[in-house]
Design a protein around this motif. Structure first.
Motif, mmCIF file in Angstrom:
data_model
loop_
_atom_site.group_PDB
_atom_site.id
_atom_site.type_symbol
_atom_site.label_atom_id
_atom_site.label_comp_id
_atom_site.label_asym_id
_atom_site.label_seq_id
_atom_site.Cartn_x
_atom_site.Cartn_y
_atom_site.Cartn_z
ATOM 1 N N GLU A 240 -7.641 12.912 2.894
ATOM 2 C CA GLU A 240 -6.354 12.284 3.191
ATOM 3 C C GLU A 240 -6.555 10.964 3.940
ATOM 4 O O GLU A 240 -5.920 9.948 3.628
ATOM 5 C CB GLU A 240 -5.494 13.224 4.038
ATOM 6 C CG GLU A 240 -5.054 14.490 3.332
ATOM 7 C CD GLU A 240 -3.942 14.265 2.337
ATOM 8 O OE1 GLU A 240 -3.365 13.153 2.336
ATOM 9 O OE2 GLU A 240 -3.653 15.176 1.554
ATOM 10 N N ARG B 144 -2.264 10.739 9.775
ATOM 11 C CA ARG B 144 -2.507 9.622 8.860
ATOM 12 C C ARG B 144 -1.444 8.535 9.016
ATOM 13 O O ARG B 144 -1.747 7.337 8.921
ATOM 14 C CB ARG B 144 -2.594 10.112 7.413
ATOM 15 C CG ARG B 144 -1.319 10.674 6.822
ATOM 16 C CD ARG B 144 -1.531 11.178 5.403
ATOM 17 N NE ARG B 144 -0.266 11.530 4.777
ATOM 18 C CZ ARG B 144 -0.140 11.837 3.497
ATOM 19 N NH1 ARG B 144 -1.197 11.842 2.699
ATOM 20 N NH2 ARG B 144 1.040 12.141 2.982
ATOM 21 N N ASN B 145 -0.189 8.911 9.297
ATOM 22 C CA ASN B 145 0.863 7.907 9.411
ATOM 23 C C ASN B 145 0.784 7.137 10.727
ATOM 24 O O ASN B 145 1.061 5.932 10.770
ATOM 25 C CB ASN B 145 2.232 8.558 9.239
ATOM 26 C CG ASN B 145 2.472 8.984 7.802
ATOM 27 O OD1 ASN B 145 1.894 8.438 6.870
ATOM 28 N ND2 ASN B 145 3.309 9.986 7.611
ATOM 29 N N ALA C 123 -0.909 7.527 -1.872
ATOM 30 C CA ALA C 123 -1.187 8.666 -0.999
ATOM 31 C C ALA C 123 -0.706 9.935 -1.672
ATOM 32 O O ALA C 123 0.205 9.895 -2.510
ATOM 33 C CB ALA C 123 -0.493 8.501 0.356
ATOM 34 N N ASN D 112 2.698 -1.683 4.381
ATOM 35 C CA ASN D 112 2.061 -0.370 4.329
ATOM 36 C C ASN D 112 3.127 0.722 4.380
ATOM 37 O O ASN D 112 3.938 0.747 5.310
ATOM 38 C CB ASN D 112 1.096 -0.205 5.499
ATOM 39 C CG ASN D 112 -0.066 -1.170 5.434
ATOM 40 O OD1 ASN D 112 -0.606 -1.431 4.369
ATOM 41 N ND2 ASN D 112 -0.466 -1.705 6.587
ATOM 42 N N ALA E 236 4.065 4.306 5.219
ATOM 43 C CA ALA E 236 3.585 5.443 6.007
ATOM 44 C C ALA E 236 4.594 6.582 5.869
ATOM 45 O O ALA E 236 4.756 7.136 4.790
ATOM 46 C CB ALA E 236 3.370 5.031 7.460
ATOM 47 N N ASN F 285 0.845 -1.192 0.000
ATOM 48 C CA ASN F 285 0.000 0.000 0.000
ATOM 49 C C ASN F 285 0.882 1.243 0.000
ATOM 50 O O ASN F 285 1.540 1.536 1.003
ATOM 51 C CB ASN F 285 -0.887 0.020 1.254
ATOM 52 C CG ASN F 285 -2.151 -0.807 1.110
ATOM 53 O OD1 ASN F 285 -2.836 -0.738 0.096
ATOM 54 N ND2 ASN F 285 -2.467 -1.587 2.131
ATOM 55 N N LYS G 108 -5.331 7.325 2.448
ATOM 56 C CA LYS G 108 -4.140 6.678 3.022
ATOM 57 C C LYS G 108 -4.460 5.727 4.166
ATOM 58 O O LYS G 108 -3.691 4.799 4.409
ATOM 59 C CB LYS G 108 -3.126 7.716 3.505
ATOM 60 C CG LYS G 108 -1.781 7.081 3.864
ATOM 61 C CD LYS G 108 -0.630 8.033 3.888
ATOM 62 C CE LYS G 108 0.685 7.285 4.072
ATOM 63 N NZ LYS G 108 1.855 8.157 4.054
ATOM 64 N N TYR H 35 -5.878 2.006 2.507
ATOM 65 C CA TYR H 35 -5.009 0.873 2.829
ATOM 66 C C TYR H 35 -5.835 -0.283 3.385
ATOM 67 O O TYR H 35 -5.609 -1.454 3.055
ATOM 68 C CB TYR H 35 -3.965 1.291 3.865
ATOM 69 C CG TYR H 35 -2.802 2.109 3.327
ATOM 70 C CD1 TYR H 35 -2.866 2.772 2.100
ATOM 71 C CD2 TYR H 35 -1.628 2.230 4.062
ATOM 72 C CE1 TYR H 35 -1.806 3.522 1.629
ATOM 73 C CE2 TYR H 35 -0.547 2.976 3.601
ATOM 74 C CZ TYR H 35 -0.645 3.624 2.387
ATOM 75 O OH TYR H 35 0.426 4.352 1.924
ATOM 76 N N VAL I 283 -1.895 4.628 10.136
ATOM 77 C CA VAL I 283 -1.417 3.500 9.331
ATOM 78 C C VAL I 283 -0.627 2.521 10.202
ATOM 79 O O VAL I 283 -0.752 1.301 10.061
ATOM 80 C CB VAL I 283 -0.561 4.002 8.145
ATOM 81 C CG1 VAL I 283 0.171 2.837 7.477
ATOM 82 C CG2 VAL I 283 -1.449 4.704 7.124
#
Length: 265
Positions: free
Chosen positions: A115, A161-162, A99, A144, A146, A96, A119, A123, A165
């Motif tokens: 976003e 977002r990270n 983004a 994934n 990130a 994934n 992301k 994912y 993830v």
């Protein structure tokens, strides 16, 4: 050939990989690296003509499929996975990487939702779509992508977002690990891609410095002495996508060249 010079076989020949965000940047580099190790690869992105050119570029004697999809949409992801299964016969690996770049610019609530939808939910959509195939075969890898914003302040959207993830990754790893599917998250730092010159110019202008001054500052922030390339990040991901990575599950792997200052343990 001496044993210490013998090529390491990552056991990827014949594996079938899906790489989202695969038309450029880190995603495209990962597609190239997986194909070079013998995997058949489906590249996924929204823009079909760009994606098909990328697929032509990656082709290296393996099957490389262009699979247009919007990972922010349930039906689009389901259709993409159906196409990949029809073309490649199944899915063993999911990377994934789809983004938008996190710029740190001002954002609206709608921007934040978009976003997260791509992301984080994106994912998860892709993982949900391919995990049953991996569980059925008793083996799989989900990686994934990130980013180091998960460990730093200064970019609210990037951090949110990270971190999400990373949390998603650990939950999937605990659920799927006993069924033969490892799930990992990779945090690249600043990475040199085809977009870097444009991004550097914009960043330098916003900071009121020259591009050369900015590059020196970015390089100095990395213990390696320079920012890493997309190909170097792809090499890490390719290992994680292989059977050799079985001892790593649920935990983050940082592929930044070494961000100076912080200690994580």
């Amino acid at each position: 050939m001496p044993d210490n010079l013998r090529r390491v076989d990552l056991e990827l020949t014949g594996r079938r990989a899906v790489v989202t965000g695969g038309s450029r940047g880190i995603g495209l580099a990962i597609g190239r690296a997986l194909a070079a190790e013998g995997a058949d690869v489906a590249l996924v992105a929204r823009t079909e003509d760009v994606l098909r050119r990328a697929a032509d570029e990656v082709a290296s004697g393996r099957r490389v499929v262009a699979a247009p999809a919007d990972t922010g949409d349930d039906a689009s992801v389901a259709n993409m996975v159906g196409l990949v299964v029809a073309q490649l016969g199944g899915v063993d690996i999911l990377v994934n990487a789809a983004a938008t770049p996190a710029t740190g610019a001002p954002f609206t609530d709608d921007d934040l939702e978009a976003e997260i939808n791509v992301k984080v939910r994106g994912y998860l959509r892709c993982a949900r779509a391919v995990a049953p195939l991996m569980v059925e075969s008793g083996w799989g890898r989900i990686v994934n992508i990130a980013g180091l914003a998960a460990r730093q302040t200064g970019n609210l959207v990037g951090t949110m977002r990270n971190v999400a993830v990373a949390a998603l990754t650990k939950n999937l790893a605990d659920e799927l690990g006993p069924r033969g599917v490892n799930v990992t998250v990779v945090h690249p730092g600043m990475t040199r891609t085809e977009r870097t010159p444009e991004a550097m110019a914009a960043m330098a202008q916003s900071r009121g410095v020259t591009v050369e001054e900015l590059e020196r500052a970015l390089d100095a922030a990395v213990s390696l002495g320079r920012i890493v390339t997309a190909e170097e990040v792809a090499a890490v991901v390719t290992f994680l996508a292989s059977p050799k990575s079985v001892a790593i599950n649920g935990d983050p792997v940082v592929a930044s060249g070494g961000a100076r200052g912080s200690i994580h343990y």
